[in-house]
Scaffold this active site. Structure first.
Site, PDB file in Angstrom:
ATOM      1  N   SER A 124      51.184  34.328  41.251  1.00 31.68           N
ATOM      2  CA  SER A 124      51.595  33.771  42.544  1.00 31.68           C
ATOM      3  C   SER A 124      53.055  34.101  42.809  1.00 31.68           C
ATOM      4  O   SER A 124      53.836  34.345  41.882  1.00 31.68           O
ATOM      5  CB  SER A 124      51.424  32.250  42.552  1.00 31.68           C
ATOM      6  OG  SER A 124      52.478  31.612  41.845  1.00 31.68           O
ATOM      7  N   ASP A 125      53.431  34.121  44.074  1.00 29.64           N
ATOM      8  CA  ASP A 125      54.852  34.073  44.381  1.00 29.64           C
ATOM      9  C   ASP A 125      55.330  32.654  44.053  1.00 29.64           C
ATOM     10  O   ASP A 125      54.544  31.759  43.745  1.00 29.64           O
ATOM     11  CB  ASP A 125      55.099  34.435  45.844  1.00 29.64           C
ATOM     12  CG  ASP A 125      56.488  35.038  46.051  1.00 29.64           C
ATOM     13  OD1 ASP A 125      57.392  34.747  45.258  1.00 29.64           O
ATOM     14  OD2 ASP A 125      56.657  35.801  47.016  1.00 29.64           O
ATOM     15  N   TYR A 126      56.621  32.461  44.129  1.00 31.51           N
ATOM     16  CA  TYR A 126      57.260  31.235  43.651  1.00 31.51           C
ATOM     17  C   TYR A 126      56.632  29.990  44.276  1.00 31.51           C
ATOM     18  O   TYR A 126      56.758  29.754  45.486  1.00 31.51           O
ATOM     19  CB  TYR A 126      58.749  31.317  43.970  1.00 31.51           C
ATOM     20  CG  TYR A 126      59.619  30.303  43.287  1.00 31.51           C
ATOM     21  CD1 TYR A 126      60.302  30.613  42.114  1.00 31.51           C
ATOM     22  CD2 TYR A 126      59.798  29.039  43.825  1.00 31.51           C
ATOM     23  CE1 TYR A 126      61.132  29.690  41.497  1.00 31.51           C
ATOM     24  CE2 TYR A 126      60.615  28.104  43.209  1.00 31.51           C
ATOM     25  CZ  TYR A 126      61.282  28.441  42.042  1.00 31.51           C
ATOM     26  OH  TYR A 126      62.101  27.513  41.435  1.00 31.51           O
ATOM     27  N   THR A 127      55.931  29.210  43.479  1.00 32.12           N
ATOM     28  CA  THR A 127      55.289  27.940  43.854  1.00 32.12           C
ATOM     29  C   THR A 127      54.282  28.086  45.004  1.00 32.12           C
ATOM     30  O   THR A 127      53.975  27.109  45.691  1.00 32.12           O
ATOM     31  CB  THR A 127      56.322  26.840  44.211  1.00 32.12           C
ATOM     32  OG1 THR A 127      56.984  27.172  45.433  1.00 32.12           O
ATOM     33  CG2 THR A 127      57.338  26.655  43.105  1.00 32.12           C
ATOM     34  N   ALA A 128      53.752  29.284  45.207  1.00 29.36           N
ATOM     35  CA  ALA A 128      52.825  29.480  46.332  1.00 29.36           C
ATOM     36  C   ALA A 128      51.558  28.651  46.186  1.00 29.36           C
ATOM     37  O   ALA A 128      50.946  28.267  47.189  1.00 29.36           O
ATOM     38  CB  ALA A 128      52.477  30.964  46.470  1.00 29.36           C
TER      39      ALA A 128
END
Length: 724
Positions: free
Chosen positions: A267-271
């Site tokens: 995932s992208d950051y905390t997506a």
């Protein structure tokens, strides 16, 4: 340290909690470098993180560098944790590590994928010397709306060019041997459609036709995977109402079922956590369920997988088989890069000292000058003589050292940076012939600034006007309503232009800009992007003619901000703008439908003439090939390089076709007075698209084809594709 037997044998020994530990990546608080680049969530201090590694609950760390602390973290993982599974160290190494290269958008202007492969290779060498295995790059988003700030990280508006650069950067990062100490895992991002956010607003929704998604936004990802990419990062945006990080049709259907991708998705950051804000998940547990079941293997920073996956398995909402499949993908990649055989690879204390930073600087300088686009040069004002000319360098970028790198450069060594003033003075026979005046700040006037700038311009033979965007104007969360210069800089340009002294604009930018007034009308314009460590020297090389500009625009420059999204390969309309029509056509009331500078535009210090485009046959057989040719002549006074571009238009299709599509390009070198015939080969596969029935392929019919210096130039030849 345990002896590794096989991934399957290791999986058989792992507890559910140890498996889940491999599916999370967390900020590296053991060797923190940039903890403030994203909103803080699930922060862990160093001692807590060490205990989690020792317990087998952490499989990967990101955005920390340092060999000594990295070796210690790895030692805990392989010698103190029960199963001894090595850590994977990742970071955002986007366009350089210690040595910073041009932003990817600028480097794409070179139209030289081989150059991007070389700069990515150097970035990998420097990154692995700092204790990294994995980069969250390249960004391969196609950006057709220049209001979106993250276009700076990609290769522009065209999928053909974007695919070529995506593959090249993957090859450069990863090298020929994934187990080598200097191999850096590549991660094409952001999967998918992130560059199509509505209104150019970062993180916004994406409403997109299936054909556009498949023909424009997916091809660079496929090219990157075909080039060997083993990890992919999901996007923040939703696509037609389904968030990309929980999109089963894309993460599983396209990536795994259609493309047979065997790597993992991070995932992208905390997506995954943000699925709640999207309104797609009820709470953290539900967000974990929908993301993981969709095919999101690894969660970045949120901690949701560690908190909820075990309970979801026990409840039957996530199967242990799905857990095992994701863990196997992560472990297989750790095996593929040699971590089980050599967990301390890329953690050599002597690697940094062995770097050839002089060679890296030379490449950075070459990459920078190959990225500079000469957009305008009235009266052949450029190049300037290096002696006998009084030059005023005016503008807020003249002496600035903080806006050379561009966005997403966490680790650049500012001691290596050369600003404009220093680069230009070093190139002049008499350094005192350069008068430097800031004139204004980036977004505000300064006391006496305009008066000093006007005085300097009046005393000079030529002005180098260093204006544009500060680097904070582009990148993540930097969408702009109007892609124009800040008013203070525009006012400076108007005041300087009123003196009548010839002006060369040195434009600093992370996107295409809508140039206005004195900047648009300056005698010469150099689009210099954010060029990195060697900015000043590279600009001087172009300004004084030591290098002949050869770059071309990978994005269309609009006349007005309100034309966005603006891109050359737009679909035909039923009421196209025609010279003999003044009303009831596709047009803007206040300006043209055309750009100021089209995709592919760029000038040289010499001139290239194109003979007529020819085809070797009037008909292309279904299983045959066609050769398209044109003779290019350097009719100017200097040797030079030309980017020869091949465009095609399908006259009639089951879906409306773009007015032109790039299908090939080649940079050639011609001595003054010489010619070369440039040929491209086409087959039906190059003419394929997603048809109205959802299938992919070509359709018989007539086509126009151009060999031209830009997307708005040239006269077409025609041919017919015959049915099979």
């Amino acid at each position: 340290m345990r002896t590794f037997v096989s991934v399957d044998a290791l999986l058989d020994e792992m507890t559910l909690e140890e498996k889940i530990g491999q599916l999370g990546i967390f900020a590296d608080m053991l060797r923190p470098f940039a903890p403030g680049i994203n909103p803080e969530m699930n922060a862990r201090n160093a001692s807590e993180l060490t205990e989690q590694i020792r317990a087998g609950r952490v499989g990967s760390l990101f955005n920390g560098i340092g060999v000594e602390q990295g070796r210690e973290a790895q030692r805990v993982a392989v010698e103190e944790a029960r199963l001894g599974i090595p850590l994977l160290f990742g970071a955002d190494v986007i366009h350089g590590m210690r040595t910073v290269f041009p932003i990817p958008l600028g480097e794409a202007a070179s139209f030289e994928p081989a150059l991007a492969e070389r700069t990515a290779r150097v970035a990998a060498i420097e990154a692995t010397a700092a204790g990294l295995h994995w980069t969250f790059a390249p960004a391969v988003d196609i950006a057709r709306d220049q209001r979106w700030g993250r276009g700076a990280e990609g290769a522009g508006e065209d999928p053909f060019l974007g695919s070529a650069f995506a593959a090249a950067r993957v090859r450069g990062f990863q090298g020929d041997d994934l187990t080598a100490d200097d191999a850096l895992l590549a991660t094409p991002k952001h999967f998918v459609g992130y560059g199509a956010v509505m209104g150019g607003l970062d993180y916004n929704s994406v409403e997109i036709a299936e054909g556009t998604l498949r023909d424009v936004h997916l091809p660079p990802f496929k090219a990157a995977i075909d080039a060997g990419a083993l990890t992919v990062m999901s996007a923040f945006n939703d696509i037609n109402g389904v968030p990309a990080s929980a999109h089963h049709g894309l993460l599983t259907g396209v990536l795994r079922d259609e493309w047979a991708f065997r790597g993992f998705v991070v995932s992208d950051y905390t997506a995954d956590f943000e699925l709640i804000a999207h309104g797609y998940a009820e709470d953290e547990r539900d967000a974990t369920r929908v993301a993981f079941n969709a095919g999101l293997d690894m969660s970045m920073q949120s901690g949701l997988y560690g908190a909820h996956l075990a309970d979801l398995v026990r409840s039957g909402e996530v199967s242990i088989e799905t857990i095992d499949a994701s863990v196997r993908r992560v472990l297989e990649i750790k095996r593929a890069i040699g971590l089980f055989d050599n967990p301390y690879r890329s953690l050599d204390a002597g690697a940094d000292a062995a770097l050839d930073l002089d060679a890296h600087a030379a490449l950075a300088r070459d990459a920078a000058r190959r990225s500079i686009v000469l957009a305008r040069n009235e009266g052949d004002l450029l190049p300037l003589p290096r002696a006998g000319t009084r030059i005023a360098l005016i503008g807020p970028f003249a002496q600035d050292r903080d806006n050379l790198e561009g966005c997403w450069t966490l680790f650049g060594d500012k001691r290596l940076h050369v600003n404009l003033e220093d680069g230009l003075r070093a190139a002049l026979e008499d350094p005192s012939s350069l008068d430097v005046v800031p004139g204004c700040a980036f977004e505000a006037a300064i006391d006496g600034g305009l008066d000093a700038a006007v005085a300097a311009a009046r005393a000079a033979d030529v002005v180098l006007l260093a204006v544009g965007e500060p680097q904070g104007f582009s990148g993540e969360a930097q969408s702009r309503v109007a892609i124009t210069l800040p008013p203070a800089q525009q006012a400076l340009a108007e005041a300087v232009a009123a003196t009548g002294t010839p002006i060369v604009v040195l434009l600093r930018n992370g996107r295409a800009l809508a140039l206005e007034g004195a900047v648009r009308d300056a005698q010469a314009i150099l689009v210099t992007w954010f060029l990195g460590s060697q900015t000043g020297l590279a600009v001087a090389d172009i300004v004084f003619g030591d290098a002949n500009p050869s770059a071309r625009l990978p994005v269309s420059f609009p006349v007005h901000s309100g034309q966005q999204p603006l891109f050359y390969n737009r679909m035909r309309t039923g009421r196209p703008e025609l010279p003999d029509m003044t009303e009831f056509k596709a047009r803007w009331r206040e300006g043209p439908h055309a750009p100021l500078y089209a995709f592919g535009h760029g000038l040289s210090y010499t001139r290239f003439d194109y003979a007529a485009t020819t085809v070797d046959a009037a008909r292309l057989a279904w299983d045959g090939t066609l050769t398209v040719s044109a003779r290019i002549t350097n009719t100017g006074p200097r040797d030079g390089e030309e980017v020869v571009q091949l465009y095609v238009h399908d006259r009639v299709g089951s879906r409306v076709r773009p007015i032109r599509e790039l299908k090939g390009f080649r940079k050639i070198t011609l001595a003054a007075g010489t010619s070369e015939t440039v040929s491209f080969t086409l087959d039906r596969h190059a003419l394929a698209f997603t048809r109205a029935d959802g299938t992919f392929g070509a359709e018989p019919g007539r086509f126009d084809v151009w060999i031209a210096p830009a997307s708005d130039r040239g006269e077409a030849a025609t041919f017919e594709l015959l049915a099979g």
